[in-house]
Design an enzyme around this catalytic site. Structure first.
Site, PDB file in Angstrom:
ATOM      1  CD  GLU A  17      42.024  33.823  45.164  1.00  0.00           C
ATOM      2  OE1 GLU A  17      41.016  34.521  45.365  1.00  0.00           O
ATOM      3  OE2 GLU A  17      42.252  33.270  44.079  1.00  0.00           O
ATOM      4  CB  SER A 202      42.141  37.262  46.615  1.00  0.00           C
ATOM      5  OG  SER A 202      40.953  36.573  46.898  1.00  0.00           O
ATOM      6  CE1 TYR A 271      38.687  38.748  50.708  1.00  0.00           C
ATOM      7  CE2 TYR A 271      40.789  38.855  49.570  1.00  0.00           C
ATOM      8  CZ  TYR A 271      39.449  38.522  49.577  1.00  0.00           C
ATOM      9  OH  TYR A 271      38.882  37.985  48.462  1.00  0.00           O
ATOM     10  NE  ARG A 310      33.139  40.569  42.769  1.00  0.00           N
ATOM     11  CZ  ARG A 310      34.197  39.963  43.306  1.00  0.00           C
ATOM     12  NH1 ARG A 310      34.088  39.219  44.378  1.00  0.00           N
ATOM     13  NH2 ARG A 310      35.394  40.097  42.738  1.00  0.00           N
ATOM     14  CG  ASP A 312      34.548  42.292  39.913  1.00  0.00           C
ATOM     15  OD1 ASP A 312      33.418  42.106  40.405  1.00  0.00           O
ATOM     16  OD2 ASP A 312      35.580  41.776  40.383  1.00  0.00           O
ATOM     17  CD  GLU A 326      39.932  40.441  37.522  1.00  0.00           C
ATOM     18  OE1 GLU A 326      39.458  39.875  38.531  1.00  0.00           O
ATOM     19  OE2 GLU A 326      41.102  40.843  37.458  1.00  0.00           O
ATOM     20  CG  ASN A 328      35.601  35.784  41.779  1.00  0.00           C
ATOM     21  OD1 ASN A 328      35.399  34.589  41.965  1.00  0.00           O
ATOM     22  ND2 ASN A 328      36.458  36.474  42.507  1.00  0.00           N
ATOM     23  N   GLY A 332      34.284  35.655  47.080  1.00  0.00           N
ATOM     24  CA  GLY A 332      34.226  35.554  48.537  1.00  0.00           C
ATOM     25  C   GLY A 332      32.788  35.396  48.988  1.00  0.00           C
TER      26      GLY A 332
END
Length: 371
Positions: A17, A202, A271, A310, A312, A326, A328, A332
């Site tokens: 990443e 990612s 992305y 974050r 999810d 998950e 994070n 991003g």
């Protein structure tokens, strides 16, 4: 006049990443108010060498893989045609043993904008702890647990949070007895399944598989990135996300929903294609939104998170069941990334979000080493 806060923005790194990190870091450096902060760019090359220099970002961008850079992010790379070959680099051990003479010790706080292993997984956080330098985001343990998909699920399950059925495969087991491993997985889960490296982000190395041959290929691909592979039960899912901000009393943003351009939210959809849709707030009931936010805070506390994350979720389209997917710990971080956009929709603009994260880092360090 109040002295500016000296912020080191740490980016690049050795994970898959690397390019995403460069994009996040540039947005952060541009978003930090120059009236309040003195910013020092700190780049880590793909070989683990550190560059502490005003043009560190430009130099790493020059050597980035254009195929992995989110759309339009290669702009300016040609300005650093020499890359890092002709600039002084160092290694983290040298920075640490330099003690008070280390350039890192001139900083008030470090903002590690590193995604993936060797950066988001507690390694850099441990270095900064040893050097007694405050930093933005989760500590060593939370970073390590949040990075490892298997340990994340163990932590969530231990806290009584809902997770989908999953299995852990070790690379050596796969190499020794692939047929037996495939049999074992097929006896416990049904197609479709998702196969993932335990430590990566990612969507790198992740496959959605619908049959035995695809399962074998997916395990082999994931094993190229990690010695531990997670296989998860697939469901017809909507992807709901929530941003968390805070230390001991974390808050959750309004939820958002990702509608991937492809069959699922892979690296291309995240992305490169630019065709995925982001819905903020997520089109869900107020009751479900409140549950999502509550569970997100519980998930953050389950790993002993700090600063930001974050979270999810997967929402089964057919049954309405909700599952933690998950967490994070360094998502991003551009103004158009989900983490920032969900806070923007919650009334906290990007520049103020950066201010708050730096405040949280200094606040946590101010309460002591194990605060």
């Amino acid at each position: 006049m109040t002295r500016k806060v000296r912020v080191g923005v740490l980016f690049g790194g050795q994970s898959g990443e690397h390019e995403v990190s460069l994009v996040s870091a540039r947005a952060i450096m541009e978003g930090l108010d120059p009236q309040r902060y003195d910013v020092t760019p700190i780049g880590i090359t793909k070989h683990g060498r550190w560059i502490i220099a005003p043009d560190a970002h430009t130099r790493l961008l020059a050597q980035a893989d254009p195929a992995k850079l989110p759309g339009g992010s290669s702009a300016g790379a040609a300005d650093a045609a020499d890359g890092v070959d002709d600039v002084e680099t160092t290694d983290p051990l040298t920075l640490m043993v330099a003690g008070e003479q280390s350039p890192l010790k001139t900083l008030d706080v470090v903002f590690p904008v590193l995604h993936g292993p060797m950066g988001e997984d507690g390694t850099v956080q441990g270095l900064l702890e040893l050097m007694e330098i405050p930093y933005v985001g989760c500590g060593v343990m939370a970073s390590a647990v949040g990075m490892d998909k298997a340990m994340t699920k163990v932590a969530f399950s231990g806290a009584g949070l809902p997770v989908l059925p999953w299995l852990l495969i070790r690379r050596r087991e796969w190499e020794r007895e692939p047929a037996q491993v495939l049999d074992w997985v097929e006896q416990r889960l049904t197609y479709p399944m998702f196969v993932k490296p335990a430590n990566l982000g990612s969507s790198v190395g992740i496959s959605k598989v619908t049959g035995r041959a695809a399962l074998a290929h997916g395990i082999a691909e994931a094993a190229a990135y990690d010695r531990r592979i997670v296989v998860e039960q697939g469901i017809p899912a909507r992807e709901i996300e929530v941003s968390i901000l805070g230390n001991d009393e974390p808050e959750a943003s309004v939820p958002g929903e990702v509608v991937p351009s492809g069959e699922w939210y892979d690296y291309e959809a995240k992305y490169l294609s630019g065709a995925s849709k982001i819905l903020i707030p997520a089109p869900i009931t107020l009751e479900l939104a409140a549950r999502v936010r509550r569970l997100a805070v519980q998930a953050f506390k389950a790993i002993d998170g700090a600063g930001l994350a974050r979270v999810d979720f997967l929402l089964n389209r057919e049954t309405g069941d909700l599952y933690l997917n998950e967490i994070n710990t360094m998502p991003g971080f551009t103004p158009v990334s989900m983490y920032a956009m969900m806070w923007e929709a919650s009334g906290l603009p990007y520049t103020q979000l950066l201010d708050r994260l730096i405040e949280l880092a200094l606040e946590r360090r101010g309460r002591g080493r194990h605060a």
